[in-house]
Design a protein around this motif. Structure first.
Motif, mmCIF file in Angstrom:
data_model
loop_
_atom_site.group_PDB
_atom_site.id
_atom_site.type_symbol
_atom_site.label_atom_id
_atom_site.label_comp_id
_atom_site.label_asym_id
_atom_site.label_seq_id
_atom_site.Cartn_x
_atom_site.Cartn_y
_atom_site.Cartn_z
ATOM 1 N N ASP A 153 -93.954 -81.790 -0.908
ATOM 2 C CA ASP A 153 -94.568 -80.837 -1.834
ATOM 3 C C ASP A 153 -93.735 -79.556 -1.766
ATOM 4 O O ASP A 153 -93.009 -79.333 -0.787
ATOM 5 C CB ASP A 153 -96.016 -80.577 -1.426
ATOM 6 N N MET B 279 -96.592 -74.690 -0.383
ATOM 7 C CA MET B 279 -97.481 -74.887 0.754
ATOM 8 C C MET B 279 -97.578 -73.594 1.542
ATOM 9 O O MET B 279 -96.679 -72.748 1.459
ATOM 10 C CB MET B 279 -96.942 -76.008 1.667
ATOM 11 N N ILE C 86 -106.345 -85.056 1.338
ATOM 12 C CA ILE C 86 -106.747 -86.117 0.412
ATOM 13 C C ILE C 86 -105.551 -86.647 -0.360
ATOM 14 O O ILE C 86 -105.436 -87.850 -0.621
ATOM 15 C CB ILE C 86 -107.841 -85.599 -0.556
ATOM 16 N N VAL C 87 -104.638 -85.744 -0.727
ATOM 17 C CA VAL C 87 -103.417 -86.167 -1.428
ATOM 18 C C VAL C 87 -102.578 -87.054 -0.514
ATOM 19 O O VAL C 87 -102.098 -88.115 -0.920
ATOM 20 C CB VAL C 87 -102.597 -84.947 -1.899
ATOM 21 N N ARG C 88 -102.404 -86.620 0.736
ATOM 22 C CA ARG C 88 -101.635 -87.426 1.684
ATOM 23 C C ARG C 88 -102.268 -88.810 1.856
ATOM 24 O O ARG C 88 -101.567 -89.823 1.907
ATOM 25 C CB ARG C 88 -101.542 -86.728 3.041
ATOM 26 N N ALA D 218 -98.354 -81.147 7.105
ATOM 27 C CA ALA D 218 -99.163 -80.330 6.211
ATOM 28 C C ALA D 218 -98.445 -79.071 5.727
ATOM 29 O O ALA D 218 -98.975 -78.347 4.891
ATOM 30 C CB ALA D 218 -100.464 -79.944 6.910
ATOM 31 N N ASN D 219 -97.253 -78.795 6.238
ATOM 32 C CA ASN D 219 -96.498 -77.620 5.789
ATOM 33 C C ASN D 219 -95.025 -77.807 6.112
ATOM 34 O O ASN D 219 -94.630 -78.804 6.734
ATOM 35 C CB ASN D 219 -97.042 -76.335 6.433
ATOM 36 N N ASP E 96 -97.546 -82.682 2.549
ATOM 37 C CA ASP E 96 -98.426 -82.064 1.549
ATOM 38 C C ASP E 96 -99.541 -81.349 2.297
ATOM 39 O O ASP E 96 -100.032 -81.858 3.309
ATOM 40 C CB ASP E 96 -99.009 -83.131 0.614
ATOM 41 N N ASP E 97 -99.957 -80.185 1.802
ATOM 42 C CA ASP E 97 -100.980 -79.434 2.522
ATOM 43 C C ASP E 97 -102.404 -79.897 2.217
ATOM 44 O O ASP E 97 -103.360 -79.385 2.793
ATOM 45 C CB ASP E 97 -100.847 -77.929 2.243
ATOM 46 N N HIS E 98 -102.558 -80.892 1.336
ATOM 47 C CA HIS E 98 -103.886 -81.414 1.019
ATOM 48 C C HIS E 98 -104.069 -82.795 1.659
ATOM 49 O O HIS E 98 -103.405 -83.755 1.258
ATOM 50 C CB HIS E 98 -104.079 -81.505 -0.494
#
Length: 213
Positions: A63, A66, A21-23, A43-44, A17-19
């Protein structure tokens, strides 16, 4: 990044996931489970493929939208590396068209990020054992549009140009066809989407995941 040393029986999870905080939130949830552990993050899409190659996780949470290589392309690349890789899409985008692309690329499940925690844990366990896991909202949308006429590459190209604000004359020039052809294409496209004008067509296409807005 939360990466634990885990017993061999644990489900080893890669989070993409590129966020950050989500990770972090997903990792905290997974690491509280006695039979699961996060072994890596990305992240991507490019990082996802690299980390998968290094770690060979049991389940990859992916995700779809991204920067750079998106999730669908990453799913295809990972499944090329390992045809049996268990990949669960975790996204904020409920579009049925996007879900179809992800599943066709090799995803075993498609879950929305607003899913309750138990649903995510159950979904990870499901794809790990070879089953599918799809959010009820996504399943409903897939069923609702299962018999719809498929949008062609030309349809999608026209939709993107319409979304960018191009008039029929400009679209015809860009695609190398006549204005009358574009008018006919739009009429057929509107029928496929169940809309009556350009604005509604863009709104519906974005909501369903045919185009990005």
């Amino acid at each position: 990044m939360s990466v634990n040393s885990t017993p061999a029986a644990s489900i080893r999870v890669l989070i993409v996931d590129d966020h950050p905080i989500v990770r972090e939130g997903i990792a905290a949830l997974i690491d509280r489970q006695p039979a699961m552990a996060v072994v890596g993050e990305a992240a991507n899409g490019d990082e996802a493929v690299q980390r998968f190659r290094e770690l060979r996780p049991d389940v990859t949470l992916m995700d779809v939208q991204m920067p750079g290589t998106d999730g669908v392309a990453a799913i295809e690349a990972i499944r090329h590396l390992s045809p049996k890789a268990a990949i669960l899409v975790l996204t904020t985008y409920p579009g049925d068209a996007q879900a179809v692309r992800a599943i066709q690329a090799g995803a075993a499940g498609y879950l929305l990020k607003n899913s309750i925690r138990k649903e995510l844990i159950d979904a990870i366990q499901a794809v790990h054992t070879g089953r599918r896991a799809v959010s009820p909202d996504i399943a409903h949308a897939l069923a609702a549009h299962a018999l719809d006429e498929r949008l062609t590459e030309r349809d999608l190209a026209i939709l993107r140009l319409v979304a960018d604000g191009h008039a029929n004359k400009q679209i015809a020039w860009r695609l190398g066809v006549s204005i009358d052809t574009i008018k006919a294409n739009l009429k057929h496209l509107f029928a496929k989407l169940g809309v009556e004008d350009r604005t509604h067509a863009v709104t519906v296409a974005a909501r369903r995941g045919f185009i990005e807005r």
